[in-house]
Design a protein around this motif. Structure first.
Motif, PDB file in Angstrom:
ATOM      1  N   ARG A 176      33.145 -32.248  49.666  1.00 14.42           N
ATOM      2  CA  ARG A 176      32.161 -31.574  49.288  1.00 14.42           C
ATOM      3  C   ARG A 176      32.524 -29.997  49.678  1.00 14.42           C
ATOM      4  NH1 ARG A 176      29.129 -30.018  44.956  1.00 14.42           N
ATOM      5  NH2 ARG A 176      31.155 -28.808  45.166  1.00 14.42           N
ATOM      6  N   LEU A 177      32.907 -29.971  50.836  1.00 13.07           N
ATOM      7  CA  LEU A 177      33.052 -28.551  51.322  1.00 13.07           C
ATOM      8  C   LEU A 177      34.488 -28.054  51.293  1.00 13.07           C
ATOM      9  CD1 LEU A 177      30.539 -29.064  54.589  1.00 13.07           C
ATOM     10  CD2 LEU A 177      30.061 -28.393  52.071  1.00 13.07           C
ATOM     11  N   GLU A 178      35.454 -28.747  51.171  1.00 12.99           N
ATOM     12  CA  GLU A 178      36.773 -28.211  51.378  1.00 12.99           C
ATOM     13  C   GLU A 178      37.207 -27.099  50.574  1.00 12.99           C
ATOM     14  OE1 GLU A 178      38.532 -32.790  52.098  1.00 12.99           O
ATOM     15  OE2 GLU A 178      39.355 -31.744  50.343  1.00 12.99           O
ATOM     16  N   ALA A 179      36.948 -26.864  49.379  1.00 12.20           N
ATOM     17  CA  ALA A 179      37.159 -25.761  48.502  1.00 12.20           C
ATOM     18  C   ALA A 179      36.793 -24.730  49.270  1.00 12.20           C
ATOM     19  CB  ALA A 179      36.524 -25.856  47.211  1.00 12.20           C
ATOM     20  N   ARG A 180      35.734 -24.363  49.865  1.00 12.44           N
ATOM     21  CA  ARG A 180      35.519 -23.288  50.445  1.00 12.44           C
ATOM     22  C   ARG A 180      35.651 -23.151  52.051  1.00 12.44           C
ATOM     23  NH1 ARG A 180      32.545 -18.496  50.740  1.00 12.44           N
ATOM     24  NH2 ARG A 180      31.428 -18.324  52.550  1.00 12.44           N
ATOM     25  N   VAL A 181      35.635 -24.174  52.751  1.00 15.85           N
ATOM     26  CA  VAL A 181      36.028 -24.379  54.007  1.00 15.85           C
ATOM     27  C   VAL A 181      37.041 -25.292  54.087  1.00 15.85           C
ATOM     28  CG1 VAL A 181      35.080 -24.883  56.352  1.00 15.85           C
ATOM     29  CG2 VAL A 181      33.430 -24.192  54.620  1.00 15.85           C
ATOM     30  N   PRO A 182      38.419 -24.788  54.214  1.00 16.67           N
ATOM     31  CA  PRO A 182      39.740 -25.682  54.158  1.00 16.67           C
ATOM     32  C   PRO A 182      39.700 -26.343  55.482  1.00 16.67           C
ATOM     33  CG  PRO A 182      40.071 -23.516  53.331  1.00 16.67           C
ATOM     34  CD  PRO A 182      38.868 -23.404  53.774  1.00 16.67           C
ATOM     35  N   ALA A 183      39.007 -25.906  56.415  1.00 16.89           N
ATOM     36  CA  ALA A 183      39.321 -26.716  57.747  1.00 16.89           C
ATOM     37  C   ALA A 183      38.486 -28.060  57.602  1.00 16.89           C
ATOM     38  CB  ALA A 183      38.589 -26.106  58.959  1.00 16.89           C
ATOM     39  N   MET A 184      37.491 -28.255  56.498  1.00 13.22           N
ATOM     40  CA  MET A 184      37.082 -29.498  56.264  1.00 13.22           C
ATOM     41  C   MET A 184      38.129 -30.601  55.985  1.00 13.22           C
ATOM     42  SD  MET A 184      34.051 -29.280  57.550  1.00 13.22           S
ATOM     43  CE  MET A 184      33.235 -31.113  57.171  1.00 13.22           C
ATOM     44  N   ARG A 185      39.390 -30.296  55.502  1.00  8.07           N
ATOM     45  CA  ARG A 185      40.515 -31.225  55.238  1.00  8.07           C
ATOM     46  C   ARG A 185      41.047 -31.682  56.405  1.00  8.07           C
ATOM     47  NH1 ARG A 185      43.104 -26.567  51.517  1.00  8.07           N
ATOM     48  NH2 ARG A 185      41.526 -26.804  49.919  1.00  8.07           N
ATOM     49  N   GLN A 186      40.663 -31.414  57.499  1.00 12.69           N
ATOM     50  CA  GLN A 186      41.211 -32.199  58.782  1.00 12.69           C
ATOM     51  C   GLN A 186      40.157 -32.630  59.374  1.00 12.69           C
ATOM     52  OE1 GLN A 186      43.920 -32.159  59.071  1.00 12.69           O
ATOM     53  NE2 GLN A 186      44.513 -30.385  57.875  1.00 12.69           N
ATOM     54  N   LYS A 187      38.826 -33.155  58.666  1.00 16.15           N
ATOM     55  CA  LYS A 187      37.651 -33.853  59.034  1.00 16.15           C
ATOM     56  C   LYS A 187      37.513 -35.029  58.189  1.00 16.15           C
ATOM     57  CE  LYS A 187      35.686 -30.351  61.939  1.00 16.15           C
ATOM     58  NZ  LYS A 187      36.031 -30.772  63.243  1.00 16.15           N
ATOM     59  N   GLY A 188      36.703 -36.107  58.885  1.00 16.11           N
ATOM     60  CA  GLY A 188      36.306 -37.038  57.823  1.00 16.11           C
ATOM     61  C   GLY A 188      37.379 -37.945  57.495  1.00 16.11           C
ATOM     62  N   ARG A 189      38.511 -38.019  58.275  1.00 17.15           N
ATOM     63  CA  ARG A 189      39.678 -38.875  57.921  1.00 17.15           C
ATOM     64  C   ARG A 189      40.434 -39.144  59.158  1.00 17.15           C
ATOM     65  NH1 ARG A 189      39.001 -34.195  54.294  1.00 17.15           N
ATOM     66  NH2 ARG A 189      40.028 -34.774  52.304  1.00 17.15           N
ATOM     67  N   LEU A 190      40.946 -40.503  59.246  1.00 16.06           N
ATOM     68  CA  LEU A 190      41.766 -40.603  60.457  1.00 16.06           C
ATOM     69  C   LEU A 190      43.125 -40.723  60.060  1.00 16.06           C
ATOM     70  CD1 LEU A 190      39.679 -43.825  62.092  1.00 16.06           C
ATOM     71  CD2 LEU A 190      39.985 -41.294  62.710  1.00 16.06           C
ATOM     72  N   ARG A 191      43.973 -39.519  60.354  1.00 19.75           N
ATOM     73  CA  ARG A 191      45.344 -39.800  60.004  1.00 19.75           C
ATOM     74  C   ARG A 191      45.939 -38.763  60.994  1.00 19.75           C
ATOM     75  NH1 ARG A 191      44.440 -35.867  54.963  1.00 19.75           N
ATOM     76  NH2 ARG A 191      43.982 -33.667  55.834  1.00 19.75           N
ATOM     77  N   VAL A 192      47.294 -38.661  61.034  1.00 13.55           N
ATOM     78  CA  VAL A 192      47.945 -37.719  62.116  1.00 13.55           C
ATOM     79  C   VAL A 192      47.793 -36.470  61.683  1.00 13.55           C
ATOM     80  CG1 VAL A 192      50.361 -37.318  62.769  1.00 13.55           C
ATOM     81  CG2 VAL A 192      49.770 -39.672  62.595  1.00 13.55           C
ATOM     82  N   GLY A 193      47.383 -35.373  62.619  1.00 11.27           N
ATOM     83  CA  GLY A 193      47.134 -34.113  62.461  1.00 11.27           C
ATOM     84  C   GLY A 193      45.704 -33.834  62.209  1.00 11.27           C
ATOM     85  N   ALA A 194      44.852 -35.036  61.917  1.00 13.54           N
ATOM     86  CA  ALA A 194      43.461 -34.518  61.674  1.00 13.54           C
ATOM     87  C   ALA A 194      42.731 -34.103  63.096  1.00 13.54           C
ATOM     88  CB  ALA A 194      42.580 -35.819  61.006  1.00 13.54           C
ATOM     89  N   ASP A 195      41.656 -33.825  62.939  1.00 15.69           N
ATOM     90  CA  ASP A 195      40.889 -33.223  64.152  1.00 15.69           C
ATOM     91  C   ASP A 195      40.504 -34.595  64.639  1.00 15.69           C
ATOM     92  OD1 ASP A 195      40.996 -30.579  63.547  1.00 15.69           O
ATOM     93  OD2 ASP A 195      39.002 -30.859  62.657  1.00 15.69           O
TER      94      ASP A 195
END
Ligand code: ZN
Length: 466
Positions: free
Chosen positions: A390-409
């Motif tokens: 929901r927030l990624e377009a405005r807050v690109p840092a959210m692409r690294q949240k809400g997922r378990l993948r290499v490189g994510a927060d």
């Protein structure tokens, strides 16, 4: 000197060039709704990020044993009031790693982030809030919500201009979104709301709106969004729609099918909570038939209100519990594939709504395990990747949240699917859930073995680029 076998093993692997991670999470059932990964894996974390997800053995300076537990992305809450160390602690025990105040928001985004710049227990963020901005421009004396001109006085064209300018300033300062709540600002006319939505449309910022009740309220918000091309997020569809929940979800589904950027959220409780002095309570109950006042409950005593007690407590002020929804409609809202789970956490002066402490564990315990109304993966999707997207377009840092993948927060919630459940009630709203075993924020445990870890602040600001 005693050298144990594990230490010798570590030395051996170091010689072989095997990486040693800051922390490893071993043997958990990893569930990642974004990728569909649903299997036993080991995780290695380094520098606050996920460094590896593997079936191979991994070594860390610190080990979390996750055997028998589910390892999920940390929960992201788009709608949480409070935003104090106390509410961050409550929410962390419920598995929340990112808590965002996007409905009421703030009138001063730079100051809000500055107050938290030393770090918090979990990640945090805020919207520039139309309600709060209007309170400032109209010089309202309310503390949480408008009680005077902020609610009841129409703005002049100059004041509307000031409101729009302050919202633009908040966006330049990195606000995550724009917040609004039409029932709290009944004197805000269409011109004023349109000015707010125009800023949203021009900057492609989602407006998180507490709409006026029912179908008419949703039509109004959809029309404002259509006219201005503003992305729209309808907060707590459960309490705004009540018996109209199925038809209003259908309206949102139709809007999306026509290409409109509209999303919504729900919390899993049949009663709401808000300030007794706010316009949304006063406008409905001030002149309601006496019998209807029994929908309201005063939290310190648990008593249902009557005319006399309503007038008395309205003079004192404070939060009131509002019983207007049915469990059946709440279930429709929670299980719809459209809804994000968001708590609307509400806590003040030692009391509040049980949703503050139990929203996420309640969905996992009651709706997934007990009634099978949702699959576990679907429930997790509503708590992790959906709010992030929901927030990624405005807050690109959210692409690294809400997922378990290499490189994510490395924001990770580890729970026991066999026992997880909320414990809080309207009478005892501060009880922490059971079954949420480990909560990790940017690689650091804020909950370990089901207990809060104190005196740590790994949580960082979630903020749009400035
Ligand atoms: Zn709210």
């Amino acid at each position: 000197m005693v050298i144990d076998a594990a230490y010798l093993g570590l030395l051996l692997l170091l010689q072989l060039g095997t990486p040693v991670y800051d922390r490893v999470i071993l043997g958990g059932h990893v569930m990642d709704p974004a990728s569909g990964l649903d299997a036993v894996r080991n995780l290695g974390l380094s520098g606050g990020r996920i460094a590896v997800i593997t079936t191979e053995a991994v070594l860390g300076r610190d080990t979390v044993d996750a055997r028998g537990l589910v390892v999920a992305p940390g929960f992201i809450d788009l709608h949480a009031h409070g935003q104090t160390p106390e509410t961050y602690r409550f929410q962390s025990l419920d598995g929340v790693t990112t808590s965002l105040e996007l409905e009421l928001g703030t009138s001063d985004v730079a100051a809000w982030y500055r107050e938290r710049s030393a770090g918090e227990r979990i990640n945090y963020g805020v919207s520039i809030g139309h309600i709060k901005v209007r309170m400032a421009v109209m010089h309202d004396s309310g503390t949480v919500m408008p009680v005077g001109d902020g609610a009841y006085r129409a703005a002049t064209p100059e004041q509307i201009d000031q409101i729009a300018k302050r919202i633009e300033t908040g966006l330049r300062e990195g606000a995550v979104s724009i917040g609004a709540g039409f029932p709290y600002t009944p004197a805000a006319a269409r011109d004023e709301l349109l000015a707010v939505f125009r800023v949203a449309g021009m900057t492609k910022t989602p407006v998180h709106v507490h709409i006026r009740p029912g179908v008419a309220g949703l039509k109004e918000a959809l029309a404002l969004a259509n006219e201005t091309n503003a992305p729209l997020h309808v907060v707590h569809i459960n309490s705004s729609a009540l018996a109209d929940t199925p038809v209003m979800l259908e309206m949102i589904s139709d809007a999306r099918a026509h290409g409109h950027d509209v999303t919504t959220e729900a919390y899993p409780y049949a009663a709401g909570m808000t300030e007794i002095q706010s316009a949304t309570i006063q406008d409905i109950y001030r002149s309601a038939p006496d019998a209807r006042l029994a929908e309201l409950e005063w939290p310190p005593t648990g008593e249902r209100l009557n005319r006399e007690s309503f007038e008395r407590y309205a003079r004192i002020g404070g939060p009131v519990v509002v019983y207007t929804n049915s469990e059946q409609m709440v279930a429709v809202a929670i299980t719809s594939p459209l809804t994000i789970i968001a708590s609307d956490a509400y806590w003040q002066n030692g009391t509040g709504h049980p949703r503050t402490t139990g929203t996420f564990s309640k969905v996992l315990g009651r709706y997934v395990r007990e009634s099978h109304a949702l699959s576990l993966m679907e429930a997790l999707r509503k708590m992790t990747v959906m709010p992030a997207q929901r927030l990624e377009a405005r807050v690109p840092a959210m692409r690294q949240k809400g997922r378990l993948r290499v490189g994510a927060d490395a924001d990770i919630t580890i729970f026991d699917p066999a026992t997880v459940v909320d414990r809080s009630t309207y009478r005892e709203p501060s009880l922490s859930p059971v079954g949420i075993q480990h909560v990790i924020v940017n690689g650091v445990s804020v909950v370990a073995n089901g207990r809060a870890v104190d005196d740590i602040a790994p949580g960082k600001a979630v903020r749009a680029p400035t």
